[in-house]
Structure formats: structure tokens, C-alpha cells
Scaffold this active site. Structure first.
Site, PDB file in Angstrom:
ATOM      1  N   TYR A 268      -3.378  -0.931   9.919  1.00 37.79           N
ATOM      2  CA  TYR A 268      -3.262  -1.201   8.479  1.00 37.79           C
ATOM      3  C   TYR A 268      -1.890  -0.743   7.991  1.00 37.79           C
ATOM      4  O   TYR A 268      -1.191  -1.463   7.273  1.00 37.79           O
ATOM      5  CB  TYR A 268      -4.375  -0.454   7.744  1.00 37.79           C
ATOM      6  CG  TYR A 268      -4.467  -0.708   6.262  1.00 37.79           C
ATOM      7  CD1 TYR A 268      -3.663   0.005   5.362  1.00 37.79           C
ATOM      8  CD2 TYR A 268      -5.368  -1.628   5.743  1.00 37.79           C
ATOM      9  CE1 TYR A 268      -3.766  -0.198   3.998  1.00 37.79           C
ATOM     10  CE2 TYR A 268      -5.480  -1.840   4.375  1.00 37.79           C
ATOM     11  CZ  TYR A 268      -4.680  -1.118   3.513  1.00 37.79           C
ATOM     12  OH  TYR A 268      -4.778  -1.336   2.151  1.00 37.79           O
TER      13      TYR A 268
ATOM     14  N   SER B  99       0.867  -1.188   0.000  1.00 43.77           N
ATOM     15  CA  SER B  99       0.000   0.000   0.000  1.00 43.77           C
ATOM     16  C   SER B  99       0.895   1.227   0.000  1.00 43.77           C
ATOM     17  O   SER B  99       2.088   1.136   0.313  1.00 43.77           O
ATOM     18  CB  SER B  99      -0.842  -0.019   1.287  1.00 43.77           C
ATOM     19  OG  SER B  99      -1.337   1.272   1.600  1.00 43.77           O
TER      20      SER B  99
HETATM   21  C1  GCO Z   1      -7.139   4.635   3.701  1.00 41.14           C
HETATM   22  C2  GCO Z   1      -7.200   3.712   2.514  1.00 41.14           C
HETATM   23  C3  GCO Z   1      -5.789   3.351   2.065  1.00 41.14           C
HETATM   24  C4  GCO Z   1      -5.864   2.722   0.695  1.00 41.14           C
HETATM   25  C5  GCO Z   1      -4.579   2.157   0.199  1.00 41.14           C
HETATM   26  C6  GCO Z   1      -3.633   3.236  -0.233  1.00 41.14           C
HETATM   27  O1  GCO Z   1      -8.002   4.523   4.592  1.00 41.14           O
HETATM   28  O2  GCO Z   1      -6.231   5.491   3.701  1.00 41.14           O
HETATM   29  O3  GCO Z   1      -7.940   2.545   2.796  1.00 41.14           O
HETATM   30  O4  GCO Z   1      -5.230   2.512   3.029  1.00 41.14           O
HETATM   31  O5  GCO Z   1      -6.781   1.681   0.716  1.00 41.14           O
HETATM   32  O6  GCO Z   1      -3.979   1.337   1.155  1.00 41.14           O
HETATM   33  O7  GCO Z   1      -2.476   2.643  -0.766  1.00 41.14           O
END
Ligand code: GCO
Length: 255
Positions: A159, A146
Site C-alpha cells: 500500500y 495517503s
Molecule cells: C493503515 C491505514 C492507512 C490509512 C491512510 C493514511 O493501515 O495505516 O490503512 O494506510 O488508510 O492511508 O493516510
């Protein structure tokens, strides 16, 4: 006749979390390049629908419904592949969840759930695939990172940490498995039009921010990641290892 380096005919690919979103786009892309694809997910109804649609497109598709966060289910799934004589040549560790909340409000259980789904699963599924790839002296592993593999955004800490870990896990895989004919690389999607991001795309301020912050001035479409996945799944990338390729409209490259 010149060899098509991007041809995946005769290869079998397992894509985790592939009944919809980016995972489905990866499955369609690899199938369009000739691969047989195995769809994975937890929602049987969505998996059946995806299998039916892709089969109607003329692709060779199978389903393997298992929870990538459950080690016993992962081992059982690979035992079934072994029994069926299915060699996983290409693994795309795509399964992931998002959970947006400020850290001071985050339950530790939520933290663990995101880390388990987005990072640990890539290790667990990758380990089972690599054991068999090492025996055959061949394999392609693609982990899905990501923009948050490099940069942090408020409210998505677990995440971000998981995706940062994906970048380094990819390098660890390259370090240990490169000598066995395995290439492990990652794809870093930008802001993509997926169900997971619906809360963002429907937010006018966030939508404007993504468009102003991205040189392409738009969100990405899941199918726009397929070419990078095909490249990293194919002979065209046999000397590429431990890399993360950003398909993000240029976002990670600019202030
Ligand atoms: C967020 C998004 C990001 C994108 C992606 C960007 O909440 O900022 O979900 O995490 O999905 O990962 O590369």
C-alpha cells in the site's frame, strides 16, 4: 456577477471506487458543487444503493460498473462514455484496497494485487481519460494518495509503495499533460473513519496512537475531504499542477 470559481455545474466527474468510503464522499462533494457524477465500483448492489440515495438528494448520478484493474473493462467503459456523448471532465482515481501483513509473510500475489488496484489502475484509467481530455484541451485528474505517500508504517508495504507511486505518477501526469490544459494533482488523506480502517479504529491502542500523533487529536471524517476535491476539480486550481495536498489533521507535519 462574480464568478464562483468552485462551481462545477456542467462538469462530469468519474470517481473510481465510489460506492462507499472516501470515493462516495468525493462523489457527494462534487455533486454538491454542481457536477454530474459517475459512480464506479465492482459491487452492483452497493452502487445501486448509492445512486438511489444520491438521486434522492437531487444530484445527477450515473453508474459505470467496471474493474479498474482490467484494462479491457476500462477501455470498454470509456468507449461507452464516448458512444453516449459523455465527456469525463474530472477523474478521481480513488479505487484502492488495503492489505496488512509483514513483508516476510506477504505473498507476491498479494503485492501485485495491491499495486495493481492502488497504482496501476490510476495509470490505466488516467490514460484513457487523458486521451480524451487532450483532444478537448481540458481536464482535472485527482489521484488519491495517503500519508504513506511520504511515510512508511510497518505491515502495509505494498500500500505504501503504491501510494508513493501515486505521488510521483501525479507529477508525471502533470509533466506530460499540463500543456494540454489538464491539471493532475493528488489528495493525501490522513487517518479517516472508513470501512477500510475498521480494524484500526476498533483497536484501542491504534486509536490512541492516531489521536496522540495527530494535532487535531481525532480521526478524519470522509466528508472533510470533499472541499479539497472540489478545489482541485474546479477553476480555482487551474494553475495548480503536480501537487499533493494533505488533509490529515496536521499529522504529516509533526513528529
Ligand atoms: C493503515 C491505514 C492507512 C490509512 C491512510 C493514511 O493501515 O495505516 O490503512 O494506510 O488508510 O492511508 O493516510
Amino acid at each position: 456577477m462574480a464568478t464562483n470559481l468552485f462551481d462545477l455545474t456542467g462538469k462530469t466527474a468519474l470517481i473510481t471506487g465510489s460506492s462507499r468510503g472516501l470515493g462516495r464522499a468525493f462523489a457527494e462533494g462534487l455533486a454538491s458543487a454542481g457536477a454530474s457524477v459517475i459512480l464506479n465500483g465492482m459491487n452492483r448492489e452497493r452502487l445501486d444503493a448509492a445512486e438511489q440515495e444520491m438521486t434522492q438528494s437531487g444530484y445527477h448520478v450515473e453508474i459505470a460498473a467496471f474493474d479498474v484493474t482490467d484494462e479491457s473493462e476500462v477501455k470498454s467503459a470509456f468507449a461507452k462514455f464516448d458512444k453516449a456523448g459523455i465527456n469525463i471532465d474530472i477523474l478521481i482515481n480513488n479505487a484502492g484496497v488495503q492489505f496488512r501483513k509483514p513483508m516476510v509473510e506477504l505473498e507476491t500475489s498479494d503485492w501485485h494485487r495491491v499495486i495493481d488496484t492502488n497504482l496501476t489502475s490510476a495509470f490505466v484509467v488516467g490514460r484513457e481519460a487523458a486521451k480524451r481530455m487532450i483532444e478537448r484541451g481540458y481536464g482535472k485528474i485527482i489521484n488519491i494518495g495517503s500519508l504513506t505517500s511520504e511515510l512508511a508504517r510497518a505491515t502495509v508495504a505494498p500500500y505504501t509503495v503504491a501510494k508513493g507511486g501515486i505521488k510521483m505518477l501525479t507529477k508525471a501526469m502533470a509533466a506530460e499533460w499540463g500543456e494540454h490544459g489538464i491539471q493532475a494533482n493528488a489528495i493525501g488523506p490522513g487517518y479517516m473513519l472508513t470501512d477500510m480502517n475498521e480494524a484500526l479504529t476498533s483497536n484501542p491502542d491504534f486509536d490512541a496512537w492516531v489521536k496522540s500523533r495527530t494535532p487535531a487529536r481525532r480521526w478524519g471524517k470522509p466528508e472533510e475531504l470533499a472541499g479539497t476535491a472540489i478545489y482541485l476539480s474546479s477553476a480555482a486550481s487551474d494553475y495548480v499542477n503536480g501537487q499533493i495536498i494533505y488533509a490529515d489533521g496536521g499529522m504529516i507535519s509533526v513528529l
